[in-house]
Motif scaffolding. Structure first.
Motif, mmCIF file in Angstrom:
data_model
loop_
_atom_site.group_PDB
_atom_site.id
_atom_site.type_symbol
_atom_site.label_atom_id
_atom_site.label_comp_id
_atom_site.label_asym_id
_atom_site.label_seq_id
_atom_site.Cartn_x
_atom_site.Cartn_y
_atom_site.Cartn_z
ATOM 1 N N LYS A 544 0.851 -1.199 0.000
ATOM 2 C CA LYS A 544 0.000 0.000 0.000
ATOM 3 C C LYS A 544 0.883 1.245 0.000
ATOM 4 O O LYS A 544 1.347 1.702 1.045
ATOM 5 N N PRO A 545 1.144 1.803 -1.183
ATOM 6 C CA PRO A 545 1.884 3.064 -1.239
ATOM 7 C C PRO A 545 1.002 4.196 -0.712
ATOM 8 O O PRO A 545 -0.209 4.239 -0.977
ATOM 9 N N LYS A 547 1.031 8.619 0.776
ATOM 10 C CA LYS A 547 1.716 9.909 0.867
ATOM 11 C C LYS A 547 1.460 10.550 2.223
ATOM 12 O O LYS A 547 1.574 11.767 2.384
ATOM 13 N N TYR A 548 1.119 9.708 3.205
ATOM 14 C CA TYR A 548 0.747 10.245 4.518
ATOM 15 C C TYR A 548 1.955 10.733 5.306
ATOM 16 O O TYR A 548 1.846 11.657 6.100
ATOM 17 N N GLN A 549 3.104 10.093 5.131
ATOM 18 C CA GLN A 549 4.315 10.524 5.815
ATOM 19 C C GLN A 549 5.506 10.274 4.916
ATOM 20 O O GLN A 549 5.707 9.163 4.420
ATOM 21 N N ASN A 550 6.297 11.297 4.731
ATOM 22 C CA ASN A 550 7.446 11.169 3.843
ATOM 23 C C ASN A 550 8.516 10.271 4.454
ATOM 24 O O ASN A 550 8.712 10.225 5.664
ATOM 25 N N ASN A 551 9.208 9.562 3.577
ATOM 26 C CA ASN A 551 10.419 8.824 3.961
ATOM 27 C C ASN A 551 10.161 7.796 5.056
ATOM 28 O O ASN A 551 10.978 7.608 5.946
ATOM 29 N N GLN A 552 9.012 7.124 4.993
ATOM 30 C CA GLN A 552 8.706 6.079 5.978
ATOM 31 C C GLN A 552 8.133 4.863 5.261
ATOM 32 O O GLN A 552 7.187 4.986 4.476
ATOM 33 N N VAL A 553 8.728 3.700 5.547
ATOM 34 C CA VAL A 553 8.204 2.435 5.048
ATOM 35 C C VAL A 553 8.028 1.510 6.247
ATOM 36 O O VAL A 553 8.980 1.250 6.990
ATOM 37 N N SER A 620 11.705 1.496 8.044
ATOM 38 C CA SER A 620 12.941 2.085 7.543
ATOM 39 C C SER A 620 12.624 3.373 6.805
ATOM 40 O O SER A 620 11.474 3.627 6.429
ATOM 41 N N SER A 621 13.662 4.170 6.610
ATOM 42 C CA SER A 621 13.540 5.302 5.698
ATOM 43 C C SER A 621 13.660 4.764 4.276
ATOM 44 O O SER A 621 14.084 3.623 4.055
ATOM 45 N N GLY A 622 13.310 5.593 3.307
ATOM 46 C CA GLY A 622 13.432 5.158 1.919
ATOM 47 C C GLY A 622 14.864 4.852 1.536
ATOM 48 O O GLY A 622 15.146 3.855 0.867
ATOM 49 N N GLY A 623 15.798 5.677 2.017
ATOM 50 C CA GLY A 623 17.191 5.488 1.663
ATOM 51 C C GLY A 623 17.827 4.268 2.281
ATOM 52 O O GLY A 623 18.827 3.756 1.770
ATOM 53 N N ASP A 624 17.271 3.781 3.384
ATOM 54 C CA ASP A 624 17.835 2.619 4.076
ATOM 55 C C ASP A 624 16.994 1.364 3.883
ATOM 56 O O ASP A 624 17.188 0.362 4.579
ATOM 57 N N PHE A 625 16.059 1.400 2.925
ATOM 58 C CA PHE A 625 15.158 0.268 2.741
ATOM 59 C C PHE A 625 15.913 -0.996 2.346
ATOM 60 O O PHE A 625 15.637 -2.080 2.853
ATOM 61 N N GLY A 719 3.700 2.705 3.031
ATOM 62 C CA GLY A 719 4.495 3.918 3.202
ATOM 63 C C GLY A 719 4.838 4.620 1.915
ATOM 64 O O GLY A 719 4.175 4.447 0.874
ATOM 65 N N SER A 720 5.904 5.411 1.973
ATOM 66 C CA SER A 720 6.255 6.305 0.871
ATOM 67 C C SER A 720 7.150 5.592 -0.142
ATOM 68 O O SER A 720 8.374 5.682 -0.093
ATOM 69 N N PHE A 721 6.515 4.868 -1.043
ATOM 70 C CA PHE A 721 7.203 4.173 -2.121
ATOM 71 C C PHE A 721 6.217 4.005 -3.277
ATOM 72 O O PHE A 721 5.013 4.238 -3.126
#
Length: 944
Positions: A544-545, A547-553, A620-625, A719-721
């Motif tokens: 479920k992608p 846009k509720y919170q940036n950079n959160q998965v 995780s954050s998007g960058g550390d997924f 999350g944000s993906f």
């Protein structure tokens, strides 16, 4: 663990690119100008009425249709005279007993219509320095918002102090004050606060007050205190939410403009805590304390952030806290750490002070090791400072966090602004806003050097104006150090302290990337925006992608089985399995090495094993997924067996078992557990003999067996993906997981509450209060219609009890009713009503509760209560639908229960169809009393 005491409260390699912004960059981006004071966030409207009242208004649509409406008063317990001790809190309570425009019944009706439970200590709070009233108001109804602001204006200047209500409130608060000092934490606080606050006005003015002074309060005395201190020039109104600023400003003017200041005004005194020379040691023991710990508190004058220089210094403090706690965390991950738990922090304290505080909980029988361990970490920072590389990591982490806040500024919840505006009013702290703060961080964090940080550590970590507290059970009193021995321990630790070794390991977390699997089936659900995937190895995925919170998965994976699959003989070992594995590291990395490897990463991945399921949870954050997915893969394929971790866990568990016998709450809870599980041995607390019989090999083998077959697993990602971004990672790290196609599931162990009616009283401890639980339980038909009825029953029951008991009794508090229902391992329900009271009031309050239940059975719920439930429930659901954590839990639960997740859409409409008669039917069915447990904890002296 609880704190021993609690008072109220090198160069960066690359700057992150500023996230795209619609507006013009803040002035802070320019490095040439250095204003004398920080600017004020232009998005908050600040004004002042002619009578001196200050107001803050901010329009913010997260969440929609909701506003936070606060009244802040610069009046707290430090302003009380000796005869007024407890008056500030008393006046706060009296505000809810009736005002000029809101007699108590109307006030309660308004709160009910707003969806709020009547409780003066939930919607207001009194501390040393301020009293704050807080409402959360729906903004989709103009009348509710208008009346909410009107109610705060009534609190501000129109409390009536009805004589009968004064007497009732006196009895209630005198009983509370009489109880104060009876709990473990209260007793520790009574021993330590006079030392921490240097016998100042703060030490003498605990907000709860004294029983003897409260009993002497009169309506005239309360009105006098109210007249002196509840005045516009000491008050602020804060409104943040989905509102029109001009409309709110006019409402504030209308409702607060008529308030006047007293003539003459009483001087608003300011108090502080005087510094003390050297170090003061306080040994505090308490019979029922379940741990031994040391806390070192070094006090400093309070710093209020008003200028850019203040902000830069605050950055330094944040970096220091990050680096020092990273070191402590690494020490905690050692195979034999010197303490069970530790942390250090520089921040706000009490009495216009800041403080550097370091605390360590000792492992069983190892206080000396804990004292030396926390001393080494603080002395290491003081003597040798920090390395350029760890400072660089801390800066990068700070910039990432600030960048995340900036990037999500349009999604900041309204509640996130309140404390800033409160502190601006109380202390004058600046509120520059996220735009300025982000640009300031980016442009100034490079100015912080290792030399600065080392000088800062040496300044704040000192033996002057310091208090050291040792807290321990009475049974340990003879083993505790005297002051000389304590100082000798610390001196030896300081002598042995060596510079920090910043172990930099550049090896990848996962040496070999696995061969990816493939997605072989895709199913779209456009109703709620989810996608279901099936990988070739059988792994199921729900995406479920948002846009509720940036950079959160958010990451969750489960399979059926859990500890239910362990034999009775091996159950204890199985129960340790997930905790041991998650504390042992992965592959060739022990937990300490893994912690170092993950330094600076924004991720958390943890395996778990419950009674019926096992799996992975994390984020995780998007960058550390990708790193998070690699760690997930390693927990499946290379879990680590660490004998030292096992040894330490067993040792600590046995110590906790021994401490349970002296803790009244634990003794009581053990009885609760026994009755709620029908004495099933799997639910009862383990004995030392059982722990000794547990085996690391069995725990490890049980874990390996549970995670050997990924084909049984379903993973949920929220999350944000985008699906396009995430699927390649899923194919690599989930698609390559091992499978056996064993089709494993859980066993129903039949663990549920005893049947019939049970009354049990436990006598333990010295507290002058009773703890009571009333529990109904039974079989349940799990379906949407029944679930809504149960939710309504819980809400109505709480409202009725909250209205009844404050009116008819003066001894009940912490009263709540909770209803739970579940489908697995079998459909059952439980209704639990709990409260605390004076021992003499147990029967009276229990009778009142039963009487309210009887009325619900006879009459059902009235229209007002049902409207309050349906309105608030609908609002709550609408808010939850915009939260990642809701969707992560909801989708996983729906999959486990084999329920259609699309049912959330018609759920709100179904709310409108529920009636008071439905609540009546539910009360008769689920509160029949066929299975009824009543448990009471009383002090030992009550035993006949």
């Amino acid at each position: 663990m609880s704190l021993i005491t609690s008072v109220a409260f090198a160069q960066v390699k690359k700057k992150p690119a500023a996230p795209a912004t619609k507006g013009k960059p803040a002035a802070a981006a320019a490095t040439t100008a250095k204003p004398a004071a920080l600017p004020t966030d232009p998005d908050v409207h600040i004004g002042k009425l002619p009578n001196g009242l200050t107001y803050y208004i901010r329009s913010n649509s997260s969440p929609k249709n909701k506003a936070y409406v606060f009244l802040v008063n610069k009046v707290g317990s430090v302003l009380e005279t000796d005869a007024q001790q407890g008056m500030a809190h008393f006046v706060q309570r009296m505000a809810f007993d009736g005002t000029r425009d809101f007699p108590k019944k109307d006030l309660v009706d308004y709160l009910n219509r707003s969806g709020a439970k009547f409780d003066p200590d939930i919607y207001a709070n009194t501390t040393f320095d301020e009293t704050i009233y807080q409402l959360v108001v729906s903004t989709d109804t103009a009348k509710l918002l208008d009346k909410g602001i009107s109610l705060l204006a009534n609190f501000a200047g129109h409390v009536t102090f009805d004589a009968a209500e004064v007497e009732r409130e006196k009895a209630l608060l005198a009983a509370d004050a009489q109880q104060h000092g009876k709990t473990v934490q209260d007793k520790l606080q009574q021993q330590t606060l006079p030392v921490l606050l240097a016998n100042s006005q703060y030490a003498r003015r605990i907000p709860l007050g004294k029983e003897e002074t409260i009993k002497a309060f009169t309506p005239a005395a309360a009105k006098s205190f109210y007249h002196d201190w509840y005045r516009p020039d000491l008050q602020a109104v804060i409104v943040v939410g989905d509102v029109d600023v001009k409309n709110i400003e006019q409402l504030i003017k209308t409702h607060f403009g008529g308030l006047t200041n007293p003539v003459p005004e009483k001087p608003h005194a300011s108090f502080s805590v005087p510094p003390t020379l050297g170090t003061v040691v306080k040994i505090a023991t308490e019979k029922d304390l379940a741990y031994t710990a040391v806390q070192m508190v070094t006090k400093h004058p309070q710093t209020v952030i008003k200028t850019p220089a203040d902000m830069l210094q605050d950055i330094r403090f944040n970096l220091l806290n990050t680096m020092l706690n990273t070191r402590i965390s690494e020490t905690s991950q050692q195979r034999t750490p010197p303490f069970a738990y530790a942390q250090a922090n520089y921040g706000g304290f009490a009495g216009k002070q800041d403080a550097f505080s370091a605390i360590a909980e000792a492992r069983p029988g190892a206080l000396e090791a804990a004292v030396k361990g926390i001393t080494i970490e603080t002395e290491r920072a003081k003597k040798f400072g920090f390395t350029i590389t760890e400072l660089e990591r801390a800066k990068q982490n700070a910039l990432i966090q600030m960048g995340n806040l900036y990037g999500a500024r349009d999604k900041t919840p309204s509640s996130g602004y309140l404390s800033q505006y409160i502190q601006n009013f109380i202390t004058g702290a600046a509120i520059p806003g996220i735009e300025y703060s982000y640009n300031y961080y980016v442009n100034n964090i490079n100015k912080v050097t290792a030399v600065d940080m080392n000088a800062l550590a040496a300044r704040i970590i000192t033996d002057q104006n310091r208090v050291i507290i040792i807290a321990a059970p009475d049974a340990e009193k003879d083993k505790l150090p005297n002051e000389k021995t304590l100082f000798d321990w610390m001196a030896q630790a300081a002598k042995d302290t060596k510079p920090y070794n910043d172990d930099i390991n550049t090896d990848p977390l996962l040496a070999t990337i696995p061969e990816p699997g493939k997605v072989i089936a895709t199913q779209e659900d456009s109703v709620i925006g989810i996608t279901r995937l099936t990988l070739k190895n059988g792994v199921k995925v729900i995406l479920k992608p948002t846009k509720y919170q940036n950079n959160q998965v958010l990451i969750n994976g489960y399979s059926f089985g859990g500890t239910s699959l362990a034999s009775n003989q091996d159950y204890i070992s199985a129960n340790f399995a997930a905790n041991i594995i998650s504390s042992s590291g992965v592959g060739n990395l022990d937990q300490g090495q893994l912690a170092i490897k993950l330094r600076g990463k924004q991720l958390n991945i943890t395996p778990y094993i419950s009674e019926t399921t096992h799996g992975i949870s994390g984020n995780s954050s998007g960058g550390d997924f990708e790193t998070a997915m690699q760690l997930l893969y390693l927990y499946f394929t290379q879990p680590r067996k660490d004998p030292e971790t096992w040894k330490g866990t067993i040792e600590q568990t046995k110590s906790m078992i021994n401490n349970r016998s002296v803790d009244p709450g634990s003794v009581y809870q053990d009885t609760v557990t026994a009755l709620l599980s029908n004495r099933n041995p799997r639910s009862m607390p383990a004995t030392v003999e059982q722990i000794n019989a547990a085996s690391l090999d069995k725990a490890y083998d049980f874990y390996k067996a549970r995670f050997a077959d990924a084909s049984n697993f379903t993973f949920t990602f929220v999350g944000s993906f985008t699906n396009q971004q995430i699927i390649p990672y899923l194919e690599v790290y989930l698609g390559s997981l091992p499978t056996t196609n064993h089709k494993e599931t859980f066993r129903n162990l039949g663990i549920h509450p005893v049947t019939g009616q049970v009354n049990r009283t436990i006598y333990k401890g010295a507290s002058d209060k009773a703890t009571v639980q009333i529990i109904y339980s039974g079989l349940y038909e799990y379906k949407e219609a029944n679930n809504i009825k149960m939710d309504a029953l819980e809400d109505v029951l709480n409202r009725k009890l909250a209205l009844r008991l404050p009116e008819k009794t003066s001894g009940a508090y912490s009263l709540s009713a909770g209803i739970s229902y579940l489908k697995l391992p079998e459909s059952r329900y439980k209704v639990s009503i709990s409260f605390l009271c004076a021992p003499a009031d147990v029967d009276k309050i229990s009778t009142d509760i039963m009487d309210e239940i009887s009325k619900l059975k006879q009459n059902g719920a009235d229209t007002t209560s049902m409207k309050a439930f349906t309105t608030v429930e609908a609002r709550n659901i609408q808010a939850q639908l915009r939260q990642n954590y809701f969707w992560a839990g909801y989708l996983a639960a729906s999959d486990q229960d084999a329920e259609d997740p699309d049912r959330i859409i018609p759920h709100i409409q179904a709310l409108a169809d529920i009636t008071g008669d439905d609540v009546k039917q539910a009360a008769n069915k689920y509160l029949s009393g066929a299975n009824l447990i009543k448990l009471v904890l009383l002090p030992e002296r009550e035993k006949k």
